[in-house]
Structure formats: C-alpha cells, structure tokens
Design an enzyme around this catalytic site. Structure first.
Site, PDB file in Angstrom:
ATOM      1  N   HIS A  73      -7.101  -4.798  10.480  1.00 31.11           N
ATOM      2  CA  HIS A  73      -6.836  -4.543   9.058  1.00 31.11           C
ATOM      3  C   HIS A  73      -5.506  -5.157   8.636  1.00 31.11           C
ATOM      4  O   HIS A  73      -4.569  -5.284   9.422  1.00 31.11           O
ATOM      5  CB  HIS A  73      -6.903  -3.050   8.722  1.00 31.11           C
ATOM      6  CG  HIS A  73      -5.748  -2.216   9.172  1.00 31.11           C
ATOM      7  ND1 HIS A  73      -5.900  -1.113   9.982  1.00 31.11           N
ATOM      8  CD2 HIS A  73      -4.415  -2.290   8.911  1.00 31.11           C
ATOM      9  CE1 HIS A  73      -4.723  -0.564  10.198  1.00 31.11           C
ATOM     10  NE2 HIS A  73      -3.803  -1.261   9.560  1.00 31.11           N
ATOM     11  N   ASP A  91       0.818  -1.209   0.000  1.00 30.49           N
ATOM     12  CA  ASP A  91       0.000   0.000   0.000  1.00 30.49           C
ATOM     13  C   ASP A  91       0.853   1.261   0.000  1.00 30.49           C
ATOM     14  O   ASP A  91       2.063   1.216   0.167  1.00 30.49           O
ATOM     15  CB  ASP A  91      -0.942   0.011   1.218  1.00 30.49           C
ATOM     16  CG  ASP A  91      -0.245  -0.434   2.503  1.00 30.49           C
ATOM     17  OD1 ASP A  91       0.971  -0.213   2.614  1.00 30.49           O
ATOM     18  OD2 ASP A  91      -0.912  -1.002   3.383  1.00 30.49           O
ATOM     19  N   GLU A  95      -9.694  -2.059   5.599  1.00 25.00           N
ATOM     20  CA  GLU A  95     -10.371  -1.779   6.857  1.00 25.00           C
ATOM     21  C   GLU A  95     -11.558  -2.722   7.057  1.00 25.00           C
ATOM     22  O   GLU A  95     -12.007  -3.393   6.116  1.00 25.00           O
ATOM     23  CB  GLU A  95     -10.846  -0.320   6.867  1.00 25.00           C
ATOM     24  CG  GLU A  95      -9.732   0.712   6.685  1.00 25.00           C
ATOM     25  CD  GLU A  95      -8.856   0.888   7.915  1.00 25.00           C
ATOM     26  OE1 GLU A  95      -8.951   0.063   8.853  1.00 25.00           O
ATOM     27  OE2 GLU A  95      -8.065   1.849   7.942  1.00 25.00           O
ATOM     28  N   ASN A 139      -7.603  -2.901  14.608  1.00 31.90           N
ATOM     29  CA  ASN A 139      -8.955  -3.271  14.182  1.00 31.90           C
ATOM     30  C   ASN A 139      -8.948  -4.475  13.242  1.00 31.90           C
ATOM     31  O   ASN A 139      -9.963  -4.801  12.638  1.00 31.90           O
ATOM     32  CB  ASN A 139      -9.655  -2.080  13.522  1.00 31.90           C
ATOM     33  CG  ASN A 139      -8.947  -1.590  12.259  1.00 31.90           C
ATOM     34  OD1 ASN A 139      -7.940  -2.158  11.835  1.00 31.90           O
ATOM     35  ND2 ASN A 139      -9.485  -0.539  11.657  1.00 31.90           N
TER      36      ASN A 139
END
EC number: 3.5.99.6
Length: 235
Positions: A130, A62, A135, A128
């Site tokens: 990810h 990314d 996400e 979380n």
C-alpha cells in the site's frame, strides 16, 4: 524508475534531501508528505538545514478517522512534532479525521489537491504494497477517499498504540491518481519486511493487487532503500 541503495535510514534521508534541494532550485512549491518511520531522517535533514520553507505548501497523504489532531497517534500530531513546529510552511494541509460527514471531507481535500499540484511526493510502502492508505484492490484512478484499513495494516500500526484494539479501522487517504499526479516521487523502503513489496513495485506486473506497482506508470520515481528491502529484487 530509479533505485538508490543506501546503507541505512540516515543515509537515505540525506540522499532524499539532496533531491529535494534540486527540486526547490527548479521552482518546486508544493511538497506531498508522509508519516511513519521511513521519512523521519529526511525530515530531520530539513529541520537541521538553513533552508526557508515559509513560502512552501505541504499536503499530507492521509489521516486516521476518529483521532483528533491533538491525539499523539494522529498524523497531524506526528507532522507537528517531527517537522512543522521546527520548520514552518506557508500552508500545511492534512485530511481531517472526522467521523461525521467524511464525504464532505473527501470533497474538500480533493479540491485542496486540485488547487495545490504536488511537485515532490514523499511515500513509504506497506508490507502489502500500500501507498498512502491505498490498500490492495484500490483502483488506480482513485482520488481522495474513505478507506477501510486492511488487517495487516492495522497489525503493522499496532506498535504505535497501547493495544491493537485502539488502532483506527478507517482513514481518509489521497487516492492513487492523486499520488501519480505529482511531478516527482520519492519512495522510502527499509527492512526485510518490505522486500516482497519492493520487488513487485519495481519489476512485477502492474496490478491493483499491489498498489505501489502503479508507480511503474510514473515518469519520475526514485526508490531509496536499504539492502534488506532490495534483497528480493537483487536475486
């Protein structure tokens, strides 16, 4: 899914490097790479080794949208500083953090991934759950896409910026399908803040609400984690 408990990140880097050497001996040509603090000791092992990477290809997960590759907070800069400057690859691909025409960049990167199937993918994990910048709620069949970053992700990454307002709110990320297409995967997790995500990744339901739980569907995943990250899994 294999879980390896390590004392610290230094040991984790050494364990991952041994896995990498095995994959290279078996013909691996393309490595999928990640940024952040979790893989740093692994990259240090690569840099300090006498292995030649000049015939290998890398693809990164990314990149932030809106940061030039010369920006010290960009992931391209991170990779140059921590790996590529010291250990050159034949080719190293990262998404371009272009604000304009992101759709064309998404298409370009998906083609790169199609042309260079990943043999070993390196991952970290967010609080979380990810992976990459996928996400919660990201479809498991997603490919490279433009991401609106979750507030918790922005807050977690704010420590790398002068102030939270400087943190980009968008990124271009490999999709979950791209990640799962890798032949083998190593995921690093360190610290108590990752414990809940790791527990769900390993033993929770497979759900798009926890992107890393998708790894349960992959045949060759190794999680390298310390006691704190494994604390909820071991109870």
């Amino acid at each position: 899914m294999k879980v390896i408990k390590v004392e610290n990140q230094v040991q984790g880097g050494k364990v991952a490097f041994e896995i990498l050497k095995e994959k290279l001996a078996n013909g691996a040509q393309t490595l999928g790479l990640a940024t952040g603090s979790s893989p740093l000791e692994f990259y240090k092992e690569i840099v300090e080794s006498d292995l030649d990477f000049s015939n290998l290809t890398s693809v990164n997960l990314d990149e932030y949208v809106g940061l030039d590759g010369d920006n010290p907070q960009s992931y391209r800069y991170f990779m140059q500083e921590n790996l590529f400057n010291q250990k050159p690859f034949k080719e190293s691909f990262l998404p371009r953090g272009v604000k304009d025409n992101a759709e064309a960049e998404v298409e370009r990167y998906n083609q790169i991934l199609a042309d260079h199937p990943v043999d070993l993918q390196i991952l970290g994990i967010g609080r979380n759950g990810h992976i990459g910048f996928n996400e919660p709620g990201t479809p498991f069949d997603s490919q490279t896409h433009l991401v609106e970053l979750d507030q918790s992700t922005i807050e977690a990454n704010a420590r790398f910026f002068a102030k939270i307002e400087d943190v980009p709110t968008q990124a271009i990320s490999m999709g979950i399908k791209n990640i799962l297409d890798a032949k083998s995967i190593i995921l690093f997790a360190y610290g108590e803040s990752k414990a809940e995500a790791i527990a769900g990744t390993v033993s929770g339901p497979v759900t798009e609400n926890l992107p890393a739980s998708s790894l349960q569907n992959h045949p060759d995943v190794t999680i390298i984690a310390d006691a704190e990250a494994l604390s909820l899994l071991e109870k």
